[in-house]
Write a protein that holds these residues in place. Structure first.
Motif, PDB file in Angstrom:
ATOM      1  N   ASP A 137      11.727  -5.979  -2.632  1.00  0.00           N
ATOM      2  CA  ASP A 137      12.660  -4.863  -2.578  1.00  0.00           C
ATOM      3  C   ASP A 137      11.761  -3.519  -2.815  1.00  0.00           C
ATOM      4  N   ILE A 138      11.249  -2.730  -1.895  1.00  0.00           N
ATOM      5  CA  ILE A 138      10.621  -1.488  -2.093  1.00  0.00           C
ATOM      6  C   ILE A 138      11.069  -0.136  -2.000  1.00  0.00           C
ATOM      7  N   SER A 166       1.539  -7.135   1.934  1.00  0.00           N
ATOM      8  CA  SER A 166       0.422  -8.198   2.051  1.00  0.00           C
ATOM      9  C   SER A 166       0.341  -9.135   1.240  1.00  0.00           C
ATOM     10  N   PHE A 167      -0.249 -10.255   1.603  1.00  0.00           N
ATOM     11  CA  PHE A 167      -0.404 -11.693   0.728  1.00  0.00           C
ATOM     12  C   PHE A 167      -1.559 -12.540   1.153  1.00  0.00           C
ATOM     13  N   THR A 227       8.785   7.590   4.188  1.00  0.00           N
ATOM     14  CA  THR A 227       7.496   7.222   5.214  1.00  0.00           C
ATOM     15  C   THR A 227       8.017   6.979   6.583  1.00  0.00           C
ATOM     16  N   SER A 228       7.034   7.260   7.424  1.00  0.00           N
ATOM     17  CA  SER A 228       7.377   6.942   9.031  1.00  0.00           C
ATOM     18  C   SER A 228       6.090   6.955   9.556  1.00  0.00           C
ATOM     19  N   GLY A 229       6.225   6.427  11.013  1.00  0.00           N
ATOM     20  CA  GLY A 229       5.134   6.350  11.811  1.00  0.00           C
ATOM     21  C   GLY A 229       4.575   4.765  11.624  1.00  0.00           C
ATOM     22  N   ASN A 230       3.174   4.731  11.328  1.00  0.00           N
ATOM     23  CA  ASN A 230       2.680   3.474  11.111  1.00  0.00           C
ATOM     24  C   ASN A 230       2.344   3.117   9.646  1.00  0.00           C
ATOM     25  N   PHE A 231       2.508   1.820   9.246  1.00  0.00           N
ATOM     26  CA  PHE A 231       2.314   1.906   7.811  1.00  0.00           C
ATOM     27  C   PHE A 231       2.612   0.221   7.568  1.00  0.00           C
ATOM     28  N   SER A 265       0.726  -1.143   0.125  1.00  0.00           N
ATOM     29  CA  SER A 265       0.004   0.022  -0.064  1.00  0.00           C
ATOM     30  C   SER A 265       0.796   1.298  -0.011  1.00  0.00           C
ATOM     31  N   LEU A 266       2.226   1.113  -0.023  1.00  0.00           N
ATOM     32  CA  LEU A 266       2.971   2.255  -0.070  1.00  0.00           C
ATOM     33  C   LEU A 266       3.047   2.926  -1.249  1.00  0.00           C
TER      34      LEU A 266
END
Length: 667
Positions: free
Chosen positions: A348-349, A363-364, A355-359, A330-331
């Motif tokens: 590898d993303i 997923s699969f 980004t920081s905090g909660n993320f 979802s990033l």
């Protein structure tokens, strides 16, 4: 809400300069839709230990933020004095440490803004920093450009107001960003696992002319018609109650004047707050999954203080017991790569910005391959989070235990369907199938004319009248099968007739009222109920947008609806007949009529001057000539006692010379 107080931080008159010291708001460029949220990370990079931090962040009225939308990092929360406030377009954050002063690169807070109005805006800041000796640190700082993209649709916003356990709480349904004046609203509000105990339209005062409400388990169907149009307003207030802790969502499907809208649902948690935990990995350690089912697995990051730009990792699993599918992230990314091979997921993303905090990272879905009672595990063997300084050290929750539960008994899904007929030949089918084990259902439709479909809710258009046996076969994951069928009669009914009192309007007026005459008849042997709707109000506005009726067998009714027309347009709508049958929900007939608005032609005549010498006391001049479909008649009588008077007849027989030249006069 945290208490507000003034906290003076002493800065000496001289500056202690440390090259590279900075206060950053990231990302520096944001593109967001109206009424969506976006996060900014406020971070510091200092070479000295930081004793005091103050920052004032200025934002335009096109954005909104509250103190609840500002989440301090663990480092910021370790300050012995801290203050947060939001007032009149600015956010103020003040922090002071004693004995545990931070240094290096770290996050101060995450700020969640809401975008309200389209346009390009700038968020600025004015920070002040001091070291442990009270010296001011001269740090650079930046601003953020925000591009808010306007929406083409009206927004329906759902907002919970202080939801609490075992107490009544309100939820507000609001119309925002209206693209047209609102005359009627229809839709469904979904509130699973909540109990509704009240509904109030008091925001609309006495502006409602008609309301239809239908409550069912976990949903509310509604239709609201207004006396006078409104743009942005609060539609209704719903009151709910729950005695169970958990996360809840309230969603809706809404149309305004027959047009689609964008719905912003409410997602909220009721219950005691949990302890803040910083980690990367699995949020829970175990999962049960039955053979024949699928399970959703996700890897997440919680309370990450650093600005992460890239994530790499490796996940292992037993490929003889589990099947992996539908990997996603979802990033917002500039590049993503993952492979699944021999029980290993390598990924590898590379993140667009940081980004920081909660993320959520990855997923699969997993699916058991064998119908056995066995336990296996999914393990994160490697994972690396990178910021601009390298690898970020984060605690890892690396293992999820999977318990595969064998299926001993299985029942076939129950096949059943209903349908509606549109414009006599188009049929929309609706699957109402159920499976007791909640297995995935596979659909096989036979429409009786050689056509078929595997969709759950297909549409099919028949080419000719006749009787067709429609069959539905459904299978579950284990191959258990059931059937349903129904005879459908396709015939040309078209029991509606639409006429307009004037299809070509010749007027200089801004708005002209015409009559739309709708004749409806009941060709069936049963009493029916129905509605007339108008839609797509582009250039016209009906006096009534929603008309209900009932018809006895063979009864005919005529409705004359005044319609205000402002330009050439197409009047659109549809008529619904609700049928008293078990399967056939309703008939729908669409209609549309063109209206042309033309401005009257202006005819200009050249002034014609003719000097006439009069030698007698009375002169009579007559012209009477038929030109095509027009009759030109002109009579001039002049009486004067003075003879030999020259009379100038200005405008005498305007256009006479032109007509004469064209041979239309005195041929």
């Amino acid at each position: 809400m945290r208490p507000k107080f003034l906290m003076p931080i002493l800065f000496l008159l001289f500056f202690h300069v440390s090259f590279g010291d900075e206060v950053r708001l990231t990302p520096e460029n944001v593109s967001v839709n109206e009424y969506d949220y976006f996060d900014l990370t406020l971070s510091v990079n200092v070479s000295e230990k930081l004793s005091g931090f103050e920052d004032t962040i200025y934002f335009p009225s096109a954005l909104n933020i509250t103190t609840d939308d500002i989440i301090l990092s663990d480092i910021a929360n370790s300050a012995f004095l801290k203050s947060i406030s939001v007032d009149d377009g600015k956010v103020s954050i003040s922090l002071m440490w004693s004995g545990n002063e931070p240094s290096g690169n770290f996050t101060i807070a995450t700020l969640k803004f809401k975008a309200l109005n389209n346009g390009t805006y700038t968020i600025t800041q004015k920070p002040k920093l001091s070291d442990i000796d009270g010296n001011a640190i001269d740090a650079t700082y930046n601003s953020v450009e925000v591009n808010i993209i306007g929406l083409n649709l009206t927004v329906v916003e759902i907002t919970p107001i202080n939801p609490k356990l075992n107490e009544n709480f309100d939820v507000l349904i609001s119309i925002k960003n209206a693209k047209e004046n609102t005359y009627n609203i229809t839709g469904t509000i979904y509130y699973p696992n909540l109990s509704i105990i009240g509904l109030d339209f008091y925001y609309l005062e006495n502006n409602i002319s008609n309301v239809d409400l239908n409550f069912s388990n976990g949903s509310l169907n509604f239709f609201v018609e207004l006396n006078t149009s409104k743009e942005n307003f609060d539609l209704m207030k719903l009151t709910f109650f729950t005695s169970k802790e958990g996360t809840y969502i309230i969603n809706a499907s809404v149309k305004i004047n027959g047009n689609d809208t964008i719905v912003k649902p409410a997602n909220f948690t009721i219950g005691e707050e949990t302890t803040v935990e910083r980690y990367v990995g699995f949020s829970t350690t175990e999962k049960n999954i039955s053979y024949g089912d699928k399970g959703f697995i996700y890897i997440e990051a919680k309370n990450i203080d650093s600005n992460i730009s890239e994530i790499k990792g490796k996940i292992t699993y037993n490929s003889t017991l589990l099947k992996i599918s539908d990997i996603s992230t979802s990033l917002s990314v500039i590049e993503k790569n993952w492979t699944v091979e021999n029980g290993t997921i390598d990924f590898d993303i590379k993140i667009n910005g940081t980004t920081s905090g909660n993320f959520s990272i990855l997923s699969f879905w997993i699916e058991p391959i064998k119908n056995e009672n066995v336990t296996t595990e999914i393990k994160i063997s490697q994972i690396y989070l990178f910021d601009k300084n390298g690898i970020v050290d984060v605690p890892l929750k690396d293992t999820k235990i999977i318990h595969i539960i064998p299926r001993e008994n299985n029942t076939a899904p129950k096949a059943y369907f209903a349908f509606e007929i549109v414009d006599d030949y188009e049929v929309n089918f609706y699957s109402l199938c159920q499976d007791n084990e909640n297995d995935k259902i596979y659909y096989y439709w036979d429409f009786g004319d050689g056509s078929s479909s595997t969709s759950a809710n297909p549409s099919h258009r028949y080419k000719k009248e006749g009787n067709y046996v429609v069959k539905l076969k459904v299978n579950d994951t284990f191959g258990a099968t059931s059937y349903d069928e129904c005879l459908i009669e396709i015939e040309k009914l078209n029991p509606i007739n639409i006429t307009l009192s004037n299809k070509t309007i010749c007027s200089n007026e801004t708005n002209v009222t015409i009559l739309c005459n709708i004749t409806i008849k009941n060709p069936f042997s049963e009493k029916i109920y129905g509605y007339i709707y108008f839609s797509d109000y582009d250039g016209y506005k009906p006096n009534k947008t929603h008309i209900s009726f009932e018809l006895l067998p063979n009864e005919t009714k005529v409705f004359s609806i005044p319609i205000n027309v402002s330009k050439s347009t197409q009047i659109k709508g549809y008529v619904e007949y609700y049928m008293p049958y078990e399967r056939l929900i309703k008939y729908i007939w669409n209609f549309k009529e063109d209206v042309e608005v033309v401005k009257p032609k202006e005819i200009k005549f050249n002034d014609y001057h003719y000097n006439l010498t009069i030698n007698q006391s009375k002169v009579v001049i007559k012209v009477n000539k038929v030109v095509k479909n027009y009759t030109i008649t002109k009579k001039v009588e002049i009486e004067d006692d003075i003879t030999n008077t020259v009379v100038s007849l200005i405008g005498f027989l305007m256009g006479l010379l032109l007509i004469y030249k064209k041979g239309l006069l005195f041929p």
